[in-house]
Design a protein around this motif. Structure first.
Motif, short mmCIF file in Angstrom:
data_model
loop_
_atom_site.label_atom_id
_atom_site.label_comp_id
_atom_site.label_asym_id
_atom_site.label_seq_id
_atom_site.Cartn_x
_atom_site.Cartn_y
_atom_site.Cartn_z
N ALA A 199 1.04 -1.10 0.45
CA ALA A 199 -0.22 -0.24 0.17
C ALA A 199 0.76 1.29 0.18
CB ALA A 199 -1.26 0.03 1.42
N ASP A 200 1.80 1.26 1.03
CA ASP A 200 2.55 2.36 1.02
C ASP A 200 3.62 3.12 -0.13
OD1 ASP A 200 2.16 2.77 3.64
OD2 ASP A 200 3.62 1.91 4.40
N HIS A 201 3.75 1.31 -0.74
CA HIS A 201 4.80 0.92 -2.48
C HIS A 201 3.44 2.18 -3.22
CE1 HIS A 201 7.30 0.06 -5.72
NE2 HIS A 201 6.27 -0.32 -6.20
N ALA A 202 2.23 1.69 -3.08
CA ALA A 202 1.42 2.50 -4.02
C ALA A 202 1.40 3.73 -4.44
CB ALA A 202 0.20 1.62 -4.33
N ARG A 203 1.00 4.42 -2.77
CA ARG A 203 0.92 5.53 -2.54
C ARG A 203 2.35 6.33 -3.25
NH1 ARG A 203 -2.27 4.20 1.85
NH2 ARG A 203 0.16 3.85 2.89
N HIS A 204 3.38 5.82 -3.10
CA HIS A 204 4.59 6.17 -3.34
C HIS A 204 4.90 6.25 -5.13
CE1 HIS A 204 8.72 7.32 -3.14
NE2 HIS A 204 9.18 5.96 -4.16
N GLN A 205 4.22 5.40 -5.80
CA GLN A 205 3.94 5.30 -7.36
C GLN A 205 3.55 6.85 -7.50
OE1 GLN A 205 3.44 1.29 -7.84
NE2 GLN A 205 5.25 1.37 -9.19
N LEU A 206 1.98 6.64 -7.17
CA LEU A 206 1.03 7.54 -7.43
C LEU A 206 2.12 9.01 -7.19
CD1 LEU A 206 -1.89 6.48 -6.76
CD2 LEU A 206 -0.69 6.27 -8.66
N THR A 207 2.76 9.07 -6.45
CA THR A 207 2.97 10.39 -5.41
C THR A 207 4.13 10.88 -6.95
OG1 THR A 207 3.43 10.40 -3.13
CG2 THR A 207 4.45 11.52 -4.22
N ALA A 250 2.75 11.96 -10.09
CA ALA A 250 1.91 13.11 -9.35
C ALA A 250 2.76 13.90 -10.07
CB ALA A 250 1.90 13.53 -8.65
N ARG A 251 4.23 13.84 -10.18
CA ARG A 251 5.41 15.20 -10.12
C ARG A 251 5.61 14.70 -11.59
NH1 ARG A 251 7.49 13.22 -5.20
NH2 ARG A 251 8.77 11.56 -5.45
N THR A 252 5.33 13.73 -12.06
CA THR A 252 5.59 13.17 -13.51
C THR A 252 5.14 14.06 -14.11
OG1 THR A 252 6.78 11.39 -13.04
CG2 THR A 252 5.78 11.57 -15.34
N LEU A 253 3.68 13.58 -14.47
CA LEU A 253 2.03 14.22 -14.78
C LEU A 253 2.45 16.02 -14.83
CD1 LEU A 253 -0.53 12.23 -13.82
CD2 LEU A 253 0.77 12.03 -15.85
N SER A 254 2.47 16.23 -13.50
CA SER A 254 2.30 18.34 -12.96
C SER A 254 3.38 18.92 -14.13
CB SER A 254 2.84 18.52 -11.91
OG SER A 254 3.75 17.95 -10.90
N ASP A 255 4.89 18.21 -14.37
CA ASP A 255 6.57 18.72 -15.14
C ASP A 255 5.48 17.94 -16.90
OD1 ASP A 255 6.77 19.34 -12.83
OD2 ASP A 255 8.29 16.91 -12.74
N ASN A 256 4.54 17.85 -17.00
CA ASN A 256 4.41 17.63 -18.47
C ASN A 256 3.63 18.21 -18.95
OD1 ASN A 256 3.67 15.92 -21.62
ND2 ASN A 256 4.91 14.37 -20.10
N LEU A 257 4.00 18.47 -20.81
CA LEU A 257 2.94 19.56 -20.80
C LEU A 257 2.03 19.22 -22.01
CD1 LEU A 257 4.86 23.04 -20.38
CD2 LEU A 257 2.70 22.12 -18.62
N HIS A 258 2.47 18.41 -22.75
CA HIS A 258 1.61 17.47 -23.67
C HIS A 258 0.59 16.40 -23.47
CE1 HIS A 258 4.76 18.97 -26.52
NE2 HIS A 258 6.13 18.27 -25.34
N GLU A 259 -1.11 16.78 -23.41
CA GLU A 259 -1.92 15.50 -22.96
C GLU A 259 -1.73 15.08 -23.44
OE1 GLU A 259 -3.11 20.08 -24.90
OE2 GLU A 259 -5.14 19.43 -24.20
N SER A 260 -1.42 14.34 -24.82
CA SER A 260 -1.26 12.54 -25.04
C SER A 260 -0.50 12.28 -24.39
CB SER A 260 -0.76 12.95 -27.09
OG SER A 260 0.21 13.42 -26.72
N GLU A 261 0.96 12.80 -23.77
CA GLU A 261 1.98 11.06 -22.84
C GLU A 261 0.94 12.38 -21.77
OE1 GLU A 261 5.32 10.12 -21.85
OE2 GLU A 261 4.64 10.61 -24.17
#
Length: 592
Positions: A43-51, A54-65
């Protein structure tokens, strides 16, 4: 719970990682053989992965990516599989290239049916399909279609919801960035276009001749036909700003350039008067909010206004000069259109005046055809009076605009106290009144409508009916609104100026079927009804006065109801029938 996780998102704590690296440098073989003593709970691992995601998504400005990353890591939230993804573009949901093709048609159709809502999706060969909307603050950005191999726990559902929220937030940021980039490009294009036009003008003539060049261009486009459209297009081309023409009431006549409001705002009469007065007090164009406005007023009469939409306050002296020259070019055209409208209005009014007073039928038909009005149709006379408005030309124009707005084809004229319309169809029960309430800004008005007239000879009488309907409404408890003469009932014969034909018409409306029935069957239904009212509705007295049995009277009253369709138990019907029988016996002598 024994699920393997993507290796690239898995990270140890800082202390653990440094210890492990030292251990590997000292004894590679031992580090390879012995597992690390601390393993992150799933469970902790899953939350860590999503965290990390989330940082990766927030740094990306391409909607398809962003969508691809979300689909790749959906399994980190639980027993989920990403079956399909969609992005919204120009009002359509565009499928991701990663979507499975074997069930694309079924899933695509279901996702579009959801119309922006979350909902179940049947995915062939999969369980627990769900379409999850990726929503931003103002719009839907797309969908994720997810299936589940087993029933997820509450924690896994929470993780999935968190992933969806992070994905939607990242898409919102990417969308906003793209829009800003597009707006900047469009603004740059417009500015480049404006700069190009200005350079083109400067190349043709010297700076001191700019005014003469603008004047010549405006004169050319004004003479080319459709002057309003041509002038606004030329003004937009010269300035790079949206240009528009409004009439003096604030209604749009022409627009050139981008950002036209759709629908165009309905003008407020009070604010429009204030705006025109504010501009008229100044010598040249006036800035009001985001518009630079000048009036079109040949010989001092305001016929409309010409404006540039300039929210960034970019207008310079050349822009002001172009605006003034455009207004000067438009003035003769609008004056000519005004003169034509006045001639047409005068012809309509003269015909309407003659029809109300009574005129030759052949001449009336010929004149109506000449002004483009079909007098062969049944017409209704409509009389309009507003308590705070004088029945002058201005109010007549207001009534004409309101009638046109609700689709009434009519001839228009005015009298000392009211405006008159000769409409070629029965007006809607409230449409004209509501339109005039909007035009005038007040509901304090009354409208009377006649019964239909089929020939021009009927119009003077129907005009009297419309005035009667208006007067009855004005003196009623609800004095504002619209009243039809054929709905007045008893009030039709209680007003002043009634003649014998009016009484006959009233009696025929309420007793005509009984009188005709008596004439055909040699019966006495009308007389029975009159006697019944004379006896105050008493069965015994009525039967005795007619020398018939009580049951015979009951049968006749039932037949009266069947023949006439009027109900003696209805207060309105009973009153009108009683008055009609009294008029029939006393005024008309009981004659059929």
């Amino acid at each position: 719970m024994g699920r393997s996780w993507p290796h690239n998102l898995y990270r140890r704590s800082d202390g653990e990682g440094s210890t492990a690296r030292r251990s590997r440098r000292r004894a590679p073989a031992a580090a390879h053989k012995e597992p690390h003593p601390l393993v992150r709970p799933p469970a902790d691992h899953a939350r860590h992965q999503l965290t990390v995601l989330a940082r990766t998504l927030s740094d990306n400005l391409h909607e398809s990516e962003i969508l691809r990353l979300a689909m790749d890591h959906i399994a980190a939230a639980g027993p989920y599989s990403a079956e399909a993804g969609y992005l919204e573009a120009d009002g359509e949901l565009v499928p991701s290239p990663r979507n499975r093709q074997d069930h694309a048609v079924t899933v695509d159709r279901r996702v579009r049916e959801l119309d922006g809502q979350d909902g179940p999706v049947a995915v062939p060969g999969r369980c627990r399909g769900q379409a999850l909307g990726l929503r931003g603050p103002e719009r839907l950005h797309g969908y994720l279609v997810v299936t589940s191999r087993s029933r997820p726990t509450e924690a896994e559902r929470s993780l999935l919801a968190t992933l969806v929220l992070h994905t939607a937030a990242a898409l919102s940021v990417a969308f906003a960035h793209r829009r800003r980039r597009e707006d900047a490009l469009e603004l740059h294009r417009l500015r480049e276009e404006r700069a190009g036009l200005q350079r083109q003008l400067i190349a043709v003539v010297a700076e001191l001749a700019y005014g003469r060049a603008v004047h010549a261009r405006m004169a050319d486009v004004a003479a080319s036909g459709d002057a309003e459209e041509a002038v606004t297009q030329a003004l937009h081309g010269l300035t790079g700003l949206p240009a528009l023409v409004e009439d003096c009431f604030g209604r749009l006549r022409s627009w050139a350039g981008p950002s036209r409001p759709d629908p165009y705002p309905e003008p407020d009469p009070v604010r429009q008067d204030e705006l025109l007065n504010a501009v008229a007090r100044e010598a040249g164009p006036v800035r009001i909010n985001d518009r630079l406005i000048t009036l079109i007023r040949p010989h001092g009469e305001i016929l409309g206004m010409l404006a540039l939409v300039d929210p960034q306050d970019e207008a310079d002296e050349q822009t002001v000069l172009a605006l003034e020259q455009a207004a000067t070019s438009l003035a003769p055209e609008l004056a000519h259109l005004r003169d034509l409208a006045e001639v047409e209005l005068r012809l309509h009014r003269e015909l309407a005046d003659d029809l109300l007073a009574g005129t030759d039928e052949t001449s009336a038909y010929a004149r109506s055809e000449a002004v483009g009005h079909d007098l062969h149709r049944s017409h209704y006379i409509v009389v309009v009076q507003w308590s705070d408005r004088t029945a002058d030309d201005s109010f007549a124009q207001t009534v004409g605009r309101a009638a046109s707005a609700v689709g009434m084809r009519s001839l228009l004229t005015r009298r000392a106290e009211h405006v008159v319309l000769l409409a070629d169809d029965r007006p809607h029960a409230r449409a004209l009144y509501e339109a005039l309430t909007l035009e005038t800004g007040t509901p304090a008005g009354t409208i009377g409508v006649s019964s239909p007239c089929d020939t021009p000879d009927d119009i003077p009488q129907r005009y009297q009916e419309a005035q009667r309907a208006l007067e009855v409404r004005r003196h009623s408890r609800k004095r504002y609104g619209m009243t039809f003469f054929d709905e007045l009932g008893l009030y039709r014969i209680l007003g002043p100026g009634n003649d014998f034909r009016e009484l006959e018409a009233f009696v025929h409306e309420w007793l005509g079927q009984l009188i005709d029935y008596d004439a055909r069957h040699n019966s006495a239904m009308a007389d029975t009804l009159a006697r019944y009212f004379d006896c105050g509705g008493n069965y015994d007295e009525t039967a005795a006065s007619l020398d018939i049995h009580r049951s015979t009277l009951r049968y006749r009253l039932q037949r009266i109801h069947d023949i006439s369709g009027n109900d003696l138990a209805n207060v309105e019907d009973r009153l009108n029938l009683q008055v009609a029988t009294r008029v029939w016996k006393i005024v008309l002598g009981g004659s059929g």
